[in-house]
Scaffold this active site. Sequence first.
Site, mmCIF file in Angstrom:
data_model
loop_
_atom_site.group_PDB
_atom_site.id
_atom_site.type_symbol
_atom_site.label_atom_id
_atom_site.label_comp_id
_atom_site.label_asym_id
_atom_site.label_seq_id
_atom_site.Cartn_x
_atom_site.Cartn_y
_atom_site.Cartn_z
ATOM 1 N N GLY A 91 0.819 -1.222 0.000
ATOM 2 C CA GLY A 91 0.000 0.000 0.000
ATOM 3 C C GLY A 91 0.842 1.257 0.000
ATOM 4 C CG PHE B 123 -0.347 5.466 7.299
ATOM 5 C CD1 PHE B 123 -0.696 6.805 7.383
ATOM 6 C CD2 PHE B 123 -0.984 4.568 8.162
ATOM 7 C CE1 PHE B 123 -1.644 7.251 8.303
ATOM 8 C CE2 PHE B 123 -1.929 4.993 9.080
ATOM 9 C CZ PHE B 123 -2.273 6.338 9.154
ATOM 10 C CE1 TYR C 273 -10.092 0.049 8.891
ATOM 11 C CE2 TYR C 273 -10.570 1.385 10.827
ATOM 12 C CZ TYR C 273 -9.680 0.965 9.853
ATOM 13 O OH TYR C 273 -8.389 1.442 9.842
ATOM 14 N N PRO D 15 -2.407 3.633 14.904
ATOM 15 C CG PRO D 15 -1.580 4.379 12.863
ATOM 16 C CD PRO D 15 -2.148 3.161 13.538
ATOM 17 C CD GLU E 120 -5.188 8.591 -2.035
ATOM 18 O OE1 GLU E 120 -5.609 7.443 -2.261
ATOM 19 O OE2 GLU E 120 -4.414 9.194 -2.794
HETATM 20 P P1 NDP Z 1 -4.763 5.445 2.177
HETATM 21 O O1 NDP Z 1 -6.121 5.201 1.600
HETATM 22 O O2 NDP Z 1 -4.167 6.787 2.037
HETATM 23 O O3 NDP Z 1 -3.756 4.343 1.592
HETATM 24 C C1 NDP Z 1 -4.115 2.991 1.561
HETATM 25 C C2 NDP Z 1 -3.103 2.202 0.748
HETATM 26 O O4 NDP Z 1 -3.505 0.818 0.763
HETATM 27 C C3 NDP Z 1 -3.035 2.641 -0.696
HETATM 28 O O5 NDP Z 1 -1.692 2.657 -1.118
HETATM 29 C C4 NDP Z 1 -3.798 1.556 -1.439
HETATM 30 O O6 NDP Z 1 -3.238 1.377 -2.733
HETATM 31 C C5 NDP Z 1 -3.491 0.327 -0.568
HETATM 32 N N1 NDP Z 1 -4.486 -0.718 -0.742
HETATM 33 C C6 NDP Z 1 -5.796 -0.684 -0.404
HETATM 34 N N2 NDP Z 1 -6.396 -1.813 -0.786
HETATM 35 C C7 NDP Z 1 -5.451 -2.589 -1.374
HETATM 36 C C8 NDP Z 1 -5.455 -3.868 -1.985
HETATM 37 N N3 NDP Z 1 -6.567 -4.606 -2.056
HETATM 38 N N4 NDP Z 1 -4.303 -4.356 -2.500
HETATM 39 C C9 NDP Z 1 -3.172 -3.609 -2.435
HETATM 40 N N5 NDP Z 1 -3.094 -2.404 -1.879
HETATM 41 C C10 NDP Z 1 -4.233 -1.894 -1.354
HETATM 42 O O7 NDP Z 1 -4.908 5.038 3.715
HETATM 43 P P2 NDP Z 1 -3.873 5.133 4.951
HETATM 44 O O8 NDP Z 1 -2.510 5.379 4.488
HETATM 45 O O9 NDP Z 1 -4.475 6.052 5.938
HETATM 46 O O10 NDP Z 1 -4.031 3.667 5.538
HETATM 47 C C11 NDP Z 1 -2.967 2.747 5.625
HETATM 48 C C12 NDP Z 1 -3.278 1.762 6.735
HETATM 49 O O11 NDP Z 1 -3.407 2.460 7.962
HETATM 50 C C13 NDP Z 1 -4.578 0.992 6.567
HETATM 51 O O12 NDP Z 1 -4.354 -0.329 7.003
HETATM 52 C C14 NDP Z 1 -5.547 1.718 7.512
HETATM 53 O O13 NDP Z 1 -6.563 0.874 7.953
HETATM 54 C C15 NDP Z 1 -4.605 2.102 8.622
HETATM 55 N N6 NDP Z 1 -4.994 3.218 9.481
HETATM 56 C C16 NDP Z 1 -5.309 4.447 8.963
HETATM 57 C C17 NDP Z 1 -5.637 5.488 9.830
HETATM 58 C C18 NDP Z 1 -6.053 6.828 9.345
HETATM 59 O O14 NDP Z 1 -6.700 7.578 10.113
HETATM 60 N N7 NDP Z 1 -5.693 7.243 8.127
HETATM 61 C C19 NDP Z 1 -5.567 5.316 11.281
HETATM 62 C C20 NDP Z 1 -5.229 3.974 11.713
HETATM 63 C C21 NDP Z 1 -4.926 2.999 10.833
HETATM 64 P P3 NDP Z 1 -4.066 1.129 -4.082
HETATM 65 O O15 NDP Z 1 -5.370 1.845 -3.950
HETATM 66 O O16 NDP Z 1 -3.161 1.663 -5.139
HETATM 67 O O17 NDP Z 1 -4.190 -0.351 -4.147
HETATM 68 C C1 8X3 Z 2 -8.561 4.691 11.244
HETATM 69 C C2 8X3 Z 2 -8.872 5.500 12.442
HETATM 70 O O1 8X3 Z 2 -10.653 6.070 14.152
HETATM 71 O O2 8X3 Z 2 -11.312 6.123 11.825
HETATM 72 O O3 8X3 Z 2 -8.183 3.398 11.557
HETATM 73 O O4 8X3 Z 2 -10.958 4.056 12.922
HETATM 74 S S1 8X3 Z 2 -10.526 5.419 12.834
#
Ligand code: NDP
Ligand code: 8X3
Length: 252
Positions: free
Chosen positions: A9, A14, A153, A183, A189
């Site tokens: 990802g 991240f 989720y 986090p 996104e």
């Molecule tokens: P983004 O949406 O910005 O990025 C998500 C990334 O995951 C993208 O690069 C996307 O790439 C990739 N991805 C999603 N689905 C797939 C798939 N099926 N196969 C391969 N790649 C995939 O989100 P974040 O950076 O915020 O999230 C990253 C992680 O952090 C996630 O696990 C999320 O649950 C977790 N998280 C996020 C928080 C937040 O508040 N933002 C807080 C806590 C945890 P592409 O679309 O090109 O496949």
């Molecule tokens: C992403 C943070 O609080 O929306 O994992 O679940 S929250």
Amino acid sequence: MNKIIFITGATAGFGQAIARKFAENGNNLIITGRRKILLEELAKELITTFDIEVLPLCFDVRKLEEVESAIEALPVKWKKIDVLVNNAGLAVGLNPIHEGVVDDWERMIDTNVKGLLYMTRFVSPLMVARKQGHIINIGSIAGREVYPMGNVYCGSKYAVDAITKGTRIDLVSHNIKVTQIAPGAANTEFSMVRFKGDKSRADNVYIGYEPLSAVDIAETVYYVTTLPAHVNINDLVLMPTAQASAVNIHKE
Ligand code: NDP
Ligand code: 8X3
């Protein structure tokens, strides 16, 4: 440092910031995502800017055959993976359970739980064979506290919490570190994906306080890889200063 860091990802949020952080510290990267153009642009930028090697692999972590063949087909030198960051993940929809969209549930479970498992299943034997490695799973505050309409989720991130603990127990005798980074709210996104492109709803999540940035998470992931060989951070929860729990965010 010249380690090999495998980040899922990396086309956004991240993962992209984590790739930049490790690149600027001289590591070689395997980066993945489904959006091929973004992946290739990032690879080009990092190779040019930091004079490192980057292998972009475009695949969907939900597809077992794609994960297996991408890892099996790695050239021998790229199989010496030092750090796996299981970051790819998403939330889709925010509905009460009785109005849940089954396809949204499947996307979350298939990506956040099964995708992480597939990656771990094929990368961890390479680490076990070398008796070294570090697996970093990106969990969430949603894996510690259930909030209204978070149902599936949250369930997927509670699963990441349990799988991380189980992975650590199973790999402890093989000298492999296993860390969970969990986090709170971070502006990426993520909310655009959760709200299916509804920008005003997504933007509203981050108004009135300073959320975490992707760089904050990247700094943290990098930090846990810099500790001495005998030290492991098992579990690290980080939140914006304005956030006290999953649902308690102080907005001005
Ligand atoms: P983004 O949406 O910005 O990025 C998500 C990334 O995951 C993208 O690069 C996307 O790439 C990739 N991805 C999603 N689905 C797939 C798939 N099926 N196969 C391969 N790649 C995939 O989100 P974040 O950076 O915020 O999230 C990253 C992680 O952090 C996630 O696990 C999320 O649950 C977790 N998280 C996020 C928080 C937040 O508040 N933002 C807080 C806590 C945890 P592409 O679309 O090109 O496949
Ligand atoms: C992403 C943070 O609080 O929306 O994992 O679940 S929250």
